[in-house]
Enzyme design. Sequence first.
Site, PDB file in Angstrom:
ATOM      1  N   ALA A  16       0.795  -1.098  -0.031  1.00 58.95           N
ATOM      2  CA  ALA A  16      -0.043  -0.137   0.041  1.00 58.95           C
ATOM      3  C   ALA A  16       0.702   1.240   0.050  1.00 58.95           C
ATOM      4  O   ALA A  16       0.702   2.271  -0.853  1.00 58.95           O
ATOM      5  CB  ALA A  16      -0.947  -0.061   1.317  1.00 58.95           C
ATOM      6  N   SER A  39       9.149   0.782   8.829  1.00 61.93           N
ATOM      7  CA  SER A  39      10.110   0.291   9.768  1.00 61.93           C
ATOM      8  C   SER A  39      10.585  -1.253   9.705  1.00 61.93           C
ATOM      9  O   SER A  39       9.650  -2.087   9.632  1.00 61.93           O
ATOM     10  CB  SER A  39       9.301   0.461  11.233  1.00 61.93           C
ATOM     11  N   LYS A  78      -1.660 -14.348 -14.697  1.00 68.64           N
ATOM     12  CA  LYS A  78      -2.984 -15.002 -14.236  1.00 68.64           C
ATOM     13  C   LYS A  78      -4.033 -14.499 -15.064  1.00 68.64           C
ATOM     14  O   LYS A  78      -4.440 -13.326 -15.490  1.00 68.64           O
ATOM     15  CB  LYS A  78      -2.978 -14.086 -12.797  1.00 68.64           C
TER      16      LYS A  78
HETATM   17  C1  LIG Z   1      -3.855 -14.107   4.204  1.00 72.03           C
HETATM   18  C2  LIG Z   1      -3.692 -13.028   3.225  1.00 72.03           C
HETATM   19  C3  LIG Z   1      -3.670 -13.077   1.859  1.00 72.03           C
HETATM   20  C4  LIG Z   1      -3.750 -12.008   0.864  1.00 72.03           C
HETATM   21  N1  LIG Z   1      -3.656 -12.369  -0.310  1.00 72.03           N
HETATM   22  C5  LIG Z   1      -3.964 -11.223  -1.173  1.00 72.03           C
HETATM   23  C6  LIG Z   1      -4.039 -11.612  -2.601  1.00 72.03           C
HETATM   24  O1  LIG Z   1      -3.630 -12.590  -3.111  1.00 72.03           O
HETATM   25  N2  LIG Z   1      -4.171 -10.397  -3.528  1.00 72.03           N
HETATM   26  C7  LIG Z   1      -4.152  -9.054  -3.099  1.00 72.03           C
HETATM   27  O2  LIG Z   1      -4.757  -8.242  -3.767  1.00 72.03           O
HETATM   28  N3  LIG Z   1      -4.311  -8.889  -1.701  1.00 72.03           N
HETATM   29  C8  LIG Z   1      -4.057  -9.959  -0.787  1.00 72.03           C
HETATM   30  N4  LIG Z   1      -4.008  -9.756   0.436  1.00 72.03           N
HETATM   31  C9  LIG Z   1      -3.744  -8.232   1.053  1.00 72.03           C
HETATM   32  C10 LIG Z   1      -2.536  -7.512   0.879  1.00 72.03           C
HETATM   33  O3  LIG Z   1      -1.560  -8.618   1.593  1.00 72.03           O
HETATM   34  C11 LIG Z   1      -2.416  -6.125   1.564  1.00 72.03           C
HETATM   35  O4  LIG Z   1      -3.278  -5.568   0.720  1.00 72.03           O
HETATM   36  C12 LIG Z   1      -1.022  -5.547   0.850  1.00 72.03           C
HETATM   37  O5  LIG Z   1      -0.106  -6.484   1.255  1.00 72.03           O
HETATM   38  C13 LIG Z   1      -1.189  -4.320   1.530  1.00 72.03           C
HETATM   39  O6  LIG Z   1      -0.406  -4.410   2.925  1.00 72.03           O
HETATM   40  P1  LIG Z   1      -0.048  -3.108   3.429  1.00 72.03           P
HETATM   41  O7  LIG Z   1       0.817  -2.263   2.702  1.00 72.03           O
HETATM   42  O8  LIG Z   1      -1.371  -2.366   3.683  1.00 72.03           O
HETATM   43  O9  LIG Z   1       0.376  -3.412   4.870  1.00 72.03           O
HETATM   44  P2  LIG Z   1       1.698  -4.199   5.348  1.00 72.03           P
HETATM   45  O10 LIG Z   1       2.280  -4.936   4.415  1.00 72.03           O
HETATM   46  O11 LIG Z   1       1.661  -4.958   6.935  1.00 72.03           O
HETATM   47  O12 LIG Z   1       2.722  -2.951   5.636  1.00 72.03           O
HETATM   48  C14 LIG Z   1       2.493  -2.083   6.762  1.00 72.03           C
HETATM   49  C15 LIG Z   1       3.713  -1.092   6.759  1.00 72.03           C
HETATM   50  O13 LIG Z   1       3.638  -0.360   7.902  1.00 72.03           O
HETATM   51  C16 LIG Z   1       4.974  -0.095   8.660  1.00 72.03           C
HETATM   52  N5  LIG Z   1       4.479   0.487  10.020  1.00 72.03           N
HETATM   53  C17 LIG Z   1       3.449  -0.332  10.754  1.00 72.03           C
HETATM   54  N6  LIG Z   1       3.576   0.386  11.749  1.00 72.03           N
HETATM   55  C18 LIG Z   1       4.664   1.253  11.779  1.00 72.03           C
HETATM   56  C19 LIG Z   1       5.142   2.225  12.843  1.00 72.03           C
HETATM   57  N7  LIG Z   1       4.917   2.386  14.101  1.00 72.03           N
HETATM   58  N8  LIG Z   1       6.143   2.927  12.419  1.00 72.03           N
HETATM   59  C20 LIG Z   1       6.617   2.616  11.092  1.00 72.03           C
HETATM   60  N9  LIG Z   1       6.093   2.011  10.319  1.00 72.03           N
HETATM   61  C21 LIG Z   1       5.230   1.091  10.583  1.00 72.03           C
HETATM   62  C22 LIG Z   1       5.313  -1.511   8.414  1.00 72.03           C
HETATM   63  O14 LIG Z   1       6.861  -1.545   8.591  1.00 72.03           O
HETATM   64  C23 LIG Z   1       5.042  -1.739   6.848  1.00 72.03           C
HETATM   65  O15 LIG Z   1       6.052  -1.154   6.130  1.00 72.03           O
HETATM   66  C24 LIG Z   1      -3.799 -10.685   1.489  1.00 72.03           C
HETATM   67  C25 LIG Z   1      -3.887 -10.423   2.792  1.00 72.03           C
HETATM   68  C26 LIG Z   1      -3.860 -11.339   3.652  1.00 72.03           C
HETATM   69  C27 LIG Z   1      -3.827 -11.066   5.223  1.00 72.03           C
END
Ligand SMILES: Cc1cc2nc3c(=O)[nH]c(=O)nc-3n(C[C@H](O)[C@H](O)[C@H](O)COP(=O)(O)OP(=O)(O)OC[C@H]3O[C@@H](n4cnc5c(N)ncnc54)[C@H](O)[C@@H]3O)c2cc1C
Length: 496
Positions: A16, A39, A78
Amino acid sequence: MSELIKKVVIVGGGTAGWIAAALIKKMLSNVVDVELIESEEIGRVGVGEATIPPIRYLNSALGIHEADFLRETKATIKLAIKFENWRVNGEHYYHTFGAPGRSLAFCQFHHYWLRSKKLGNNANLWDYDLNYLCAEANKFAPLNHQNPDLEMLYAYHFDASLYAAFLRRYSEKIGVVRTEGLIEQVNVNKDSGFVESLVLKTGESISGDLFIDCSGLRALLIQQKLATGFEDWSHWLPCDRAIAVPSERLPETLPYTRSIAHQVGWQWRIPLQHRNGNGIVYSSNYCSDDEAANTLLSNLSTKAIGEPNVIQFRTGRRRKQWSRNVIAVGLSSGFLEPLESTSIHLIQSAVVRLIKIFPHKGINPVSVAEYNRQSQIEYEQIRDFIILHYHLNERDDSQFWRDMRAMDIPQSLTQKIELFRECGLLFREQDDLFLESSWLQVMLGQGITPRDYHPIANHLTEVQLNDMLANTEKIKRNAVALLPHHDEFLAQACGA
Ligand SMILES: Cc1cc2nc3c(=O)[nH]c(=O)nc-3n(C[C@H](O)[C@H](O)[C@H](O)COP(=O)(O)OP(=O)(O)OC[C@H]3O[C@@H](n4cnc5c(N)ncnc54)[C@H](O)[C@@H]3O)c2cc1C
């Protein structure tokens, strides 16, 4: 707030965070500075490897060449998701990104097929779908877009950590500033409640005008600080856990995701160039972590090459995706389980929406309300589509599946199912991510056969109807015969 928005701060460097950084900097480089804080101590969720076709627009908007993307993220093509055992054990169907046949102005293709079925033709609807034929033959190459019969809609599977690293390199090159550090404190303005600055463990303070919360399931700003609230949908989608584990690659790389229903939930298999991604999704109300892990590990097609990773989540959405000067994007904004690979798309569409509504002259309530309205509709439409798969099951081997069948579903979904059951009609709601052909494939695959078809399908004689169907299939099968195998395509496209 009427202050100009000159600096955007992104919290989090998962999929994201880096999509937001890349797209906002690329599109608004003359308007804002972008800083991203992540982080390594916390890390990323580490899953999210299957996508849907709009990701190709994202790449195109960023000016990313497909060959570079495939090589750097170890991606594969895909074309579909193959749903196995979802209606009953031992059966499968595909939800392809294509469409079976070509719809005519006033009558969708499947009405012709339904009529021919009534006349005794046993052909499978998917025989008229290019994506399905390619998926079954394990072939792929982009086809001629001039001919609508041969248009192939596709997406990718990729390695989530390589993807974030790829976008990071891209973003830093175009001027995004990355700061490594753990955010320990979020400061808000006493009067407005707007976030003003973030304080890192090192003591460094980072301020900004607009904050994008990409902190994943922690929802550091939108929930932990602003307490925006969560609309819980677990009564419809009770799965709340997943276990993920990588395994060795298969000798042949399939151009589709496999979604395999088990007694206790369902399993994904995602083929990448260098490994398979696997996981099981289940509900802790019906199944223990040990039982789920055993089911997953005993159903891998290749040897596991990592430790199983348990992830907990809750299905639903943040009540407001945009609150004050914070916009939640990614897992912080809500989560719909990965059955239809929609989360990365939700990231993309949230960022595109923000860019379209960008409050460069200051945040105003009307724009915020419009952003939240669109986000809510998008989430609800996808939610209904996912519930559909579970609700229409006919499995009788566990309480989980029986309860999913018996549950009350949203009225919006009941209406859609009944309309299709009665007369085969399907209408795309405004901006629904899923086209009629998606609803069609899942409803048929899950066992609904419409009682009737549209009378326009009667305007062809029986001979004309048979010719039309036979020609449609022939054109597609001939095209598929000429295509390379998926692995040959990958080798040619990016040296995989
Ligand atoms: C089981 C599972 C399967 C999935 N499969 C799919 C799929 O096949 N296709 C799809 O489109 N989506 C899928 N998703 C969703 C997908 O994984 C997420 O939408 C995507 O990875 C985005 O994650 P994110 O960036 O929101 O969170 P994260 O990858 O968790 O990133 C969070 C970030 O925030 C940072 N952070 C958090 N707290 C702090 C802090 N206090 N200080 C500094 N940094 C901080 C972390 O270091 C990290 O960099 C799946 C999700 C799950 C749970």
